[in-house]
Write an enzyme that holds these catalytic residues in place. Structure first.
Site, PDB file in Angstrom:
ATOM      1  N   TYR A  70      40.204  38.606  47.474  1.00  0.00           N
ATOM      2  CA  TYR A  70      40.998  39.850  46.824  1.00  0.00           C
ATOM      3  C   TYR A  70      41.147  40.386  47.474  1.00  0.00           C
ATOM      4  O   TYR A  70      41.874  41.296  47.033  1.00  0.00           O
ATOM      5  CB  TYR A  70      39.495  40.234  46.008  1.00  0.00           C
ATOM      6  CG  TYR A  70      39.712  40.883  45.099  1.00  0.00           C
ATOM      7  CD1 TYR A  70      40.809  39.993  43.558  1.00  0.00           C
ATOM      8  CD2 TYR A  70      39.436  42.149  44.146  1.00  0.00           C
ATOM      9  CE1 TYR A  70      40.571  40.724  42.812  1.00  0.00           C
ATOM     10  CE2 TYR A  70      39.633  42.560  43.192  1.00  0.00           C
ATOM     11  CZ  TYR A  70      40.398  42.020  42.205  1.00  0.00           C
ATOM     12  OH  TYR A  70      40.580  42.785  40.802  1.00  0.00           O
ATOM     13  N   TYR A 117      36.732  44.592  38.564  1.00  0.00           N
ATOM     14  CA  TYR A 117      35.904  43.481  38.685  1.00  0.00           C
ATOM     15  C   TYR A 117      35.346  43.185  40.052  1.00  0.00           C
ATOM     16  O   TYR A 117      35.134  44.167  40.764  1.00  0.00           O
ATOM     17  CB  TYR A 117      37.662  42.482  39.417  1.00  0.00           C
ATOM     18  CG  TYR A 117      37.392  41.286  39.705  1.00  0.00           C
ATOM     19  CD1 TYR A 117      36.609  40.542  38.558  1.00  0.00           C
ATOM     20  CD2 TYR A 117      37.297  40.636  40.826  1.00  0.00           C
ATOM     21  CE1 TYR A 117      36.603  39.003  39.243  1.00  0.00           C
ATOM     22  CE2 TYR A 117      37.074  39.395  41.482  1.00  0.00           C
ATOM     23  CZ  TYR A 117      36.872  38.459  40.334  1.00  0.00           C
ATOM     24  OH  TYR A 117      35.958  37.360  40.582  1.00  0.00           O
TER      25      TYR A 117
HETATM   26  P1  NAI Z   1      48.776  42.850  34.556  1.00  0.00           P
HETATM   27  O1  NAI Z   1      50.055  42.144  35.587  1.00  0.00           O
HETATM   28  O2  NAI Z   1      48.894  42.260  33.039  1.00  0.00           O
HETATM   29  O3  NAI Z   1      48.447  44.228  34.924  1.00  0.00           O
HETATM   30  C1  NAI Z   1      49.029  45.251  35.827  1.00  0.00           C
HETATM   31  C2  NAI Z   1      49.687  46.245  35.005  1.00  0.00           C
HETATM   32  O4  NAI Z   1      49.858  47.784  36.047  1.00  0.00           O
HETATM   33  C3  NAI Z   1      51.276  45.965  35.038  1.00  0.00           C
HETATM   34  O5  NAI Z   1      51.492  46.427  33.504  1.00  0.00           O
HETATM   35  C4  NAI Z   1      51.894  46.544  35.657  1.00  0.00           C
HETATM   36  O6  NAI Z   1      53.639  47.539  35.178  1.00  0.00           O
HETATM   37  C5  NAI Z   1      51.286  47.723  35.747  1.00  0.00           C
HETATM   38  N1  NAI Z   1      51.420  48.839  37.120  1.00  0.00           N
HETATM   39  C6  NAI Z   1      50.623  48.386  38.299  1.00  0.00           C
HETATM   40  N2  NAI Z   1      51.721  49.931  39.034  1.00  0.00           N
HETATM   41  C7  NAI Z   1      51.844  50.869  38.646  1.00  0.00           C
HETATM   42  C8  NAI Z   1      52.024  52.055  38.947  1.00  0.00           C
HETATM   43  N3  NAI Z   1      52.479  51.822  39.504  1.00  0.00           N
HETATM   44  N4  NAI Z   1      52.222  52.711  37.195  1.00  0.00           N
HETATM   45  C9  NAI Z   1      51.798  52.926  36.228  1.00  0.00           C
HETATM   46  N5  NAI Z   1      51.487  51.417  36.034  1.00  0.00           N
HETATM   47  C10 NAI Z   1      51.801  49.976  37.274  1.00  0.00           C
HETATM   48  O7  NAI Z   1      47.677  42.186  34.805  1.00  0.00           O
HETATM   49  P2  NAI Z   1      45.816  42.399  34.100  1.00  0.00           P
HETATM   50  O8  NAI Z   1      45.401  41.662  34.706  1.00  0.00           O
HETATM   51  O9  NAI Z   1      46.193  42.986  32.743  1.00  0.00           O
HETATM   52  O10 NAI Z   1      45.230  44.328  35.632  1.00  0.00           O
HETATM   53  C11 NAI Z   1      44.882  45.064  34.470  1.00  0.00           C
HETATM   54  C12 NAI Z   1      43.620  45.351  35.066  1.00  0.00           C
HETATM   55  O11 NAI Z   1      43.039  44.431  34.937  1.00  0.00           O
HETATM   56  C13 NAI Z   1      43.925  45.229  36.538  1.00  0.00           C
HETATM   57  O12 NAI Z   1      43.185  46.796  37.148  1.00  0.00           O
HETATM   58  C14 NAI Z   1      43.094  44.261  36.866  1.00  0.00           C
HETATM   59  O13 NAI Z   1      42.862  44.648  38.262  1.00  0.00           O
HETATM   60  C15 NAI Z   1      42.155  44.299  36.095  1.00  0.00           C
HETATM   61  N6  NAI Z   1      41.514  42.937  36.148  1.00  0.00           N
HETATM   62  C16 NAI Z   1      42.438  41.637  36.183  1.00  0.00           C
HETATM   63  C17 NAI Z   1      41.947  40.653  36.009  1.00  0.00           C
HETATM   64  C18 NAI Z   1      41.933  39.479  36.062  1.00  0.00           C
HETATM   65  O14 NAI Z   1      41.705  38.244  36.195  1.00  0.00           O
HETATM   66  N7  NAI Z   1      43.740  38.957  35.467  1.00  0.00           N
HETATM   67  C19 NAI Z   1      39.488  41.029  36.162  1.00  0.00           C
HETATM   68  C20 NAI Z   1      39.563  41.897  36.589  1.00  0.00           C
HETATM   69  C21 NAI Z   1      39.835  43.195  36.276  1.00  0.00           C
END
Ligand code: NAI
Length: 270
Positions: A160, A150
């Site tokens: 953030y 991000y």
């Molecule tokens: P999400 O909450 O669906 O995905 C985050 C994932 O990380 C989850 O599946 C969770 O179980 C996993 N996770 C957390 N701790 C873990 C661990 N110890 N071992 C393995 N997996 C673990 O949310 P999203 O938004 O799909 O996030 C995916 C990526 O996108 C992240 O890196 C987030 O920072 C990034 N991102 C998200 C944005 C948003 O606005 N949603 C914007 C820009 C980047």
């Protein structure tokens, strides 16, 4: 809309928690484009059971792995190679979590145990994944690794919090390991810097609704959706982007290069 861009390719997708997850949407798109995949998430996230729906749709095995645990990662890559009968061609790192954000700690009053966890889960984990794959020679020549990031890595978005520092580190690891893996095996590594998107991780950030509508108004094309992010990841896993590596690629409808938009000026004049 199938062009078989990933025909014959095999990949590991980290981080599909539920239907809103960017990883969930990317898994579906990859399979639509002809890839075979393995799904993985933290054991605790798998307990929700949601991922089984996706696994069925994608005909993919689910292999648990906590990204902070080296044994889990070794097991994941070993089992994935057994399943595919060979190396992996692409990896999506879609993982992030901050207990400081979750518990509402301010940036000027962080809990350092939480901060360590933020860095380990959200940034060092990419190094752990890559080092594991490197050691096992698990990624094929011209393979492609994408991690999601991000713009708070470059500009201040106060709420953030410590995730901003984690994303800076994630992008730095992308460059540093991208060099090493490029030299060794022509493996490319990039980050995609995505617009704010309504997911479980995204919505945890304080003031997210304001955040998302501000970004929408500031972006000439509007915010990029999770589905569009999935499409972009597919192109990066495909052979059409072979010479792209060590980059932070903005996928944000133009937000990152807009100083101010007419819509925001108009709002300020009210
Ligand atoms: P999400 O909450 O669906 O995905 C985050 C994932 O990380 C989850 O599946 C969770 O179980 C996993 N996770 C957390 N701790 C873990 C661990 N110890 N071992 C393995 N997996 C673990 O949310 P999203 O938004 O799909 O996030 C995916 C990526 O996108 C992240 O890196 C987030 O920072 C990034 N991102 C998200 C944005 C948003 O606005 N949603 C914007 C820009 C980047």
């Amino acid at each position: 809309m199938s062009h078989n861009l990933l025909k014959g390719k095999k990949g590991i997708i980290f981080g599909a928690l539920d239907e809103k997850s960017i990883a969930w949407k990317t898994a579906l798109r990859c399979v639509e484009q002809g890839a075979e995949i393995v799904l993985t998430n933290a054991p605790i996230a798998l307990r929700m059971g949601e991922i089984n729906k996706l696994a069925e749709q994608c005909k993919a095995p689910v292999i648990p792995a906590d990204v902070t645990n080296m044994d889990d990662l070794k097991n994941l890559f070993t089992k994935s190679m057994e399943h595919f009968g060979g190396q992996v061609d692409f990896v999506l790192h879609s993982v992030g979590m901050s207990l400081n954000v979750r518990k509402g700690k301010r940036y000027t009053d962080l809990d350092y145990d939480f901060f360590h966890k933020t860095l380990d889960i959200s940034a060092l984990s990419l190094h752990r994944v890559l080092q594991t794959a490197f050691g096992l020679n698990a990624i094929s020549e011209w393979g492609s690794v994408v991690a999601l990031t991000y713009i708070a890595a470059q500009r201040v978005f106060p709420d953030y919090n410590d995730m901003a520092d984690a994303k800076s580190l994630l992008e730095s690891i992308t460059r540093s390991f991208g060099y090493q893996y490029g030299i060794k095996n022509k493996v490319r590594i990039n980050t995609v810097s995505q617009s704010p998107t309504r997911t479980t991780a995204g919505s945890g950030v304080k003031g997210f609704d304001g955040f998302i509508s501000y970004a929408e108004k500031m972006s000439p094309l509007g915010n990029a959706s999770g589905e569009q992010c999935a499409d972009y990841c597919v192109t990066l896993f495909s052979d059409l982007t072979k010479m792209v590596t060590m980059q932070n690629l903005f996928h944000d409808g133009g937000f990152s290069f807009t100083g101010v938009s007419a819509a925001v000026v108009e709002q300020m004049e009210k």
